[in-house]
Write an enzyme that holds these catalytic residues in place. Structure first.
Site, PDB file in Angstrom:
ATOM      1  CG  ASN A   8      27.835  32.988  78.034  1.00  0.00           C
ATOM      2  OD1 ASN A   8      28.926  32.984  77.767  1.00  0.00           O
ATOM      3  ND2 ASN A   8      27.238  34.385  78.244  1.00  0.00           N
ATOM      4  CG  HIS A  97      25.973  38.463  78.003  1.00  0.00           C
ATOM      5  ND1 HIS A  97      26.548  39.068  79.285  1.00  0.00           N
ATOM      6  CD2 HIS A  97      25.315  37.396  78.050  1.00  0.00           C
ATOM      7  CE1 HIS A  97      25.581  37.992  79.980  1.00  0.00           C
ATOM      8  NE2 HIS A  97      25.102  37.209  79.497  1.00  0.00           N
ATOM      9  CD  GLU A  99      27.733  38.319  82.589  1.00  0.00           C
ATOM     10  OE1 GLU A  99      28.650  37.591  81.771  1.00  0.00           O
ATOM     11  OE2 GLU A  99      26.971  37.674  83.450  1.00  0.00           O
ATOM     12  CD  GLU A 169      21.218  36.249  79.257  1.00  0.00           C
ATOM     13  OE1 GLU A 169      21.185  34.926  79.256  1.00  0.00           O
ATOM     14  OE2 GLU A 169      22.226  37.019  78.931  1.00  0.00           O
ATOM     15  N   GLY A 175      22.415  35.179  87.110  1.00  0.00           N
ATOM     16  CA  GLY A 175      23.606  34.595  88.194  1.00  0.00           C
ATOM     17  C   GLY A 175      22.890  34.844  89.455  1.00  0.00           C
TER      18      GLY A 175
HETATM   19  P1  13P Z   1      23.211  32.473  84.475  1.00  0.00           P
HETATM   20  O1  13P Z   1      22.508  31.267  83.813  1.00  0.00           O
HETATM   21  O2  13P Z   1      24.500  32.076  85.264  1.00  0.00           O
HETATM   22  O3  13P Z   1      22.111  33.336  85.410  1.00  0.00           O
HETATM   23  O4  13P Z   1      23.825  33.423  83.357  1.00  0.00           O
HETATM   24  C1  13P Z   1      22.693  33.830  82.348  1.00  0.00           C
HETATM   25  C2  13P Z   1      23.600  34.551  81.392  1.00  0.00           C
HETATM   26  O5  13P Z   1      24.163  35.413  81.484  1.00  0.00           O
HETATM   27  C3  13P Z   1      23.684  33.514  80.057  1.00  0.00           C
HETATM   28  O6  13P Z   1      24.054  34.532  79.041  1.00  0.00           O
END
Ligand code: 13P
Length: 256
Positions: A8, A97, A99, A169, A175
């Site tokens: 992603n 997601h 976010e 997730e 992150g």
């Molecule tokens: P990171 O691998 O940067 O932690 O992000 C994970 C993510 O949100 C994948 O969709």
């Protein structure tokens, strides 16, 4: 396709130079490599989708969109439709997601609509679920996961659920460089399977692919995926570096 390495890219790769550079490195890293057990799915920003998918056409490299509306066309200023994504080379769609949930108010009901519309357009939905840090601390992971699954997959048939992909997730891991322990990830996988068995009557063979996402890199990929019994990974930050990302795919393939 046994294992999935999904990248992603989020809102990164800004210039044409960066884009071309990414593709060049990706092509170099793929040279001479065959993946029999692992499929690689890259989800670039929508504006790059057509270009990426035209430039790299390899057996088990696929493309996905990071988000799409549930309608195929109409007065939805600024939105991208799943039909457009399909036309521009996508075979997968990330849905819900964290976010999008936290920054854009995406609800389980919207996630549900998007899953239906992805299927209608021959896109395989990758539904993201997971608890945030407060929910984790107050021991609500099970409750959150259950609710996201029940509402997100409402009214879907058993066969559709079986064909989709679910990515666990945990929000607190995205992150941050922090990941749950292998056994914890495995515990959530078992929980997801139990919910799907109870609600949709899925047998173990009919279970969808279940991925882990959150701070995955090539150093922890073995633990968070293979040791945890997962079907693959959803990678954010490290997918910006094709060399690291392809290394993760090789680990899933059990080549290195
Ligand atoms: P990171 O691998 O940067 O932690 O992000 C994970 C993510 O949100 C994948 O969709």
């Amino acid at each position: 396709m046994n294992k999935l390495a999904v990248g992603n890219i989020k809102m990164n790769i800004i210039s044409k130079i960066e884009r071309d550079n990414y593709l060049k490195i990706l092509r170099d890293k793929l040279k001479g490599k065959t993946f029999e057990e692992t499929s690689i799915i890259i989800c670039p920003p929508a504006v790059h989708l057509e270009y990426f998918s035209e430039k790299i056409k390899k057996g088990n490299i696929f493309w996905g969109i990071q988000n799409a509306h549930w309608e195929n066309s109409g007065s939805y200023t600024g939105e991208i439709s799943p039909a457009m994504a399909k036309e521009m080379g996508a075979d997968f769609e990330i849905i819900g997601h964290s976010e999008r949930r936290s920054n854009f108010g995406e609800t389980n009901d919207m996630v549900n609509k998007k899953i239906f519309s992805a299927f209608k357009n021959n896109l395989i939905p990758i539904m993201c679920i997971g608890e945030n840090i407060d929910e984790r601390k107050s021991g609500e992971t099970k409750k959150v996961v259950l609710n996201q699954i029940l509402e997100g997959l409402k009214d879907l048939t058993k066969s559709k659920v079986s064909k989709m992909i679910i990515a666990y997730e945990p929000v607190w891991s995205i992150g941050t460089g922090e990941t749950p322990r292998g056994e914890e990830i495995m515990g959530v996988r078992i929980l997801i399977q139990k919910i799907l068995a109870d609600q949709f009557g899925l047998t173990i063979k009919q279970m969808p692919k279940i991925l882990y996402g959150g701070s995955v890199d090539y150093k922890n990929a073995r633990e968070v995926c293979l040791s945890a019994g997962m079907d693959g990974v959803l990678v954010g930050g490290e997918s910006l570096y094709p060399d690291s990302f392809i290394k993760i795919a090789e680990i899933l393939e059990d080549k290195i």
